[in-house]
Design an enzyme around this catalytic site. Sequence first.
Site, mmCIF file in Angstrom:
data_model
loop_
_atom_site.group_PDB
_atom_site.id
_atom_site.type_symbol
_atom_site.label_atom_id
_atom_site.label_comp_id
_atom_site.label_asym_id
_atom_site.label_seq_id
_atom_site.Cartn_x
_atom_site.Cartn_y
_atom_site.Cartn_z
ATOM 1 N N LYS A 80 0.847 -1.198 0.000
ATOM 2 C CA LYS A 80 0.000 0.000 0.000
ATOM 3 C C LYS A 80 0.881 1.245 0.000
ATOM 4 O O LYS A 80 1.895 1.291 0.719
ATOM 5 C CB LYS A 80 -0.905 -0.030 1.230
ATOM 6 C CG LYS A 80 -1.935 1.083 1.288
ATOM 7 C CD LYS A 80 -2.815 0.946 2.526
ATOM 8 C CE LYS A 80 -3.877 2.025 2.606
ATOM 9 N NZ LYS A 80 -4.729 1.906 3.810
ATOM 10 N N SER A 155 -9.691 1.920 2.828
ATOM 11 C CA SER A 155 -8.837 2.693 1.959
ATOM 12 C C SER A 155 -7.787 1.861 1.223
ATOM 13 O O SER A 155 -7.212 2.321 0.245
ATOM 14 C CB SER A 155 -8.099 3.761 2.785
ATOM 15 O OG SER A 155 -7.270 3.141 3.760
ATOM 16 N N SER A 179 -9.928 -0.518 7.048
ATOM 17 C CA SER A 179 -9.366 -0.412 5.698
ATOM 18 C C SER A 179 -8.656 -1.646 5.163
ATOM 19 O O SER A 179 -8.253 -1.654 4.003
ATOM 20 C CB SER A 179 -8.400 0.769 5.627
ATOM 21 O OG SER A 179 -9.125 1.956 5.477
HETATM 22 N N1 GLN Z 1 -13.072 4.133 6.146
HETATM 23 C C1 GLN Z 1 -12.535 4.596 7.390
HETATM 24 C C2 GLN Z 1 -12.155 6.047 7.262
HETATM 25 O O1 GLN Z 1 -12.470 6.610 6.287
HETATM 26 C C3 GLN Z 1 -11.365 3.755 7.787
HETATM 27 C C4 GLN Z 1 -10.107 4.100 7.091
HETATM 28 C C5 GLN Z 1 -8.951 3.222 7.471
HETATM 29 O O2 GLN Z 1 -9.105 2.189 8.110
HETATM 30 N N2 GLN Z 1 -7.783 3.687 7.105
HETATM 31 O O3 GLN Z 1 -11.576 6.634 8.106
#
Ligand code: GLN
Length: 499
Positions: A80, A155, A179
């Site tokens: 990532k 994400s 995420s």
């Molecule tokens: N979707 C969540 C957010 O927008 C989690 C993001 C993540 O785990 N990095 O913060």
Amino acid sequence: MNDLLKDATVTSLLAKLEAREVSSEELVRAYVDRAGALGRLNVYAHLDADRALERARAIDADRAAGRPVGPLGGVPVAIKDVLCVEGEPTTCGSRMLRDFRPPYDATAIVKLREAGAVLFGKTNMDEFAMGSSTESSFHGPTLNPWDETRIPGGSSGGSAAAVAADLAPASLGTDTGGSIRQPASFCGVVGLKPTYGRVSRYGLIAFASSLDQIGPFTHDLADAALLLKVISGRDERDATSVDRPVPDYSASLDRKPESLRIGVAREFFTEGLDPEVESAVREAIRVYEKAGARIKEVSLPHSGYGIPVYYIVAPAECSSNLARYDGTIFGHRAEDWSPRYPGEEDLHPLVRMMMASRAEGFGAEVKRRIMLGTFALSAGYADQYYNQALKVRRLIRDDFDAAFQDVDVIVGPTSPTPAFELGGRSDDLLSMYLSDIYTVTANLAGIPGLSVPCGQTKTGLPIGLQLLAPAFAEESLLRAARVFERETDWHLRRPAIGS
Ligand code: GLN
């Protein structure tokens, strides 16, 4: 598809490499070709094929000479784009870091290298890991390999899609509120968020430091166990990494638990849960029952506060972590910082430079989070919001502690719906935020969580089963998930994309 990649897993590729049926160079070449052919999915923000090939050749040479090559010797792993890889663009999906090439490796990357992995590309992600769809990336959205009109989740959408589309046999992602698990469920792969402190966060570009964890995406649990062992462990460069022995997750994986108590949390079957997701998860629970597990209803009474608490704590930490990107030392620097609005003439030019750089460098969602967090932390409001959120966070953790008195793991849906359409939630942020309703509580409590494929909708979209376990119980988490994997074949399905 090159036959080499068909149904490939880390374990199957390692066997072929060991048997000299294939070289790492051939393997990397096959993935590079496929990445070229499937460029439209926008999985990779950056892929340095030459560097990967060079590394593969070095490992092939070591293997040929009988030198040790490590437990991942010659296997490509995608990363990532939030993890620092020395000398490679690490953009976090943001214009702010478009030109950033870290001078060092994250600890997880060092460990992958030591294990003989071939670092293979930087995967697309929501900007600074804020999002659930990979649409907020400066590089444009990633498409879901099962249905290209849909998002892959986020994400870590690029990392999940990379594995699902056989663009890498495994990848690393990060999970702050879901995420890893949510995109794993949307892309039909395994995604594991370890306990907070299990994996060093050194070299992980911080979003919310008390929640962030690094973890693997794979096709199955054997591969997840292998990767988890490689990246785990105490690191003196991350004071929150915990000094506990790292078990051999692979060795214990196939030992069937003598008794298995599965908790089903009432609060995970609430309004808004898609009926197809619910029935797949209920069916998974029946599979456990048939396999001899004891099923027990448990309650996590404060779960309903998970999203509100998360959206105070995470933005608060993000507003502080992202303060460093102002164009002085870190991040994009605007070229023009002449006054734009009335009153700006009175500001020091340095302040105007920072304002212009941040205005240009960050996208809308990141700005929104910074504003939310700054507000929640500001004098006069901190007690009402931030400090209050910390108290409820404790209650959420206490809920888990109480539930784990009676059960070994808690199962439920990973996300309330399958993958949604591209652009489908961009105007409705609340519905975007709600896709993490079942995942954020694990981050707030610091416990490990896993998503495994457990079904498909009528239209062929993957559905994920989430399993949660007490802190540092990854071994039993993986073993419990393996009971399900052994009884079903959902993890074997792959999208019919370019195959
Ligand atoms: N979707 C969540 C957010 O927008 C989690 C993001 C993540 O785990 N990095 O913060």
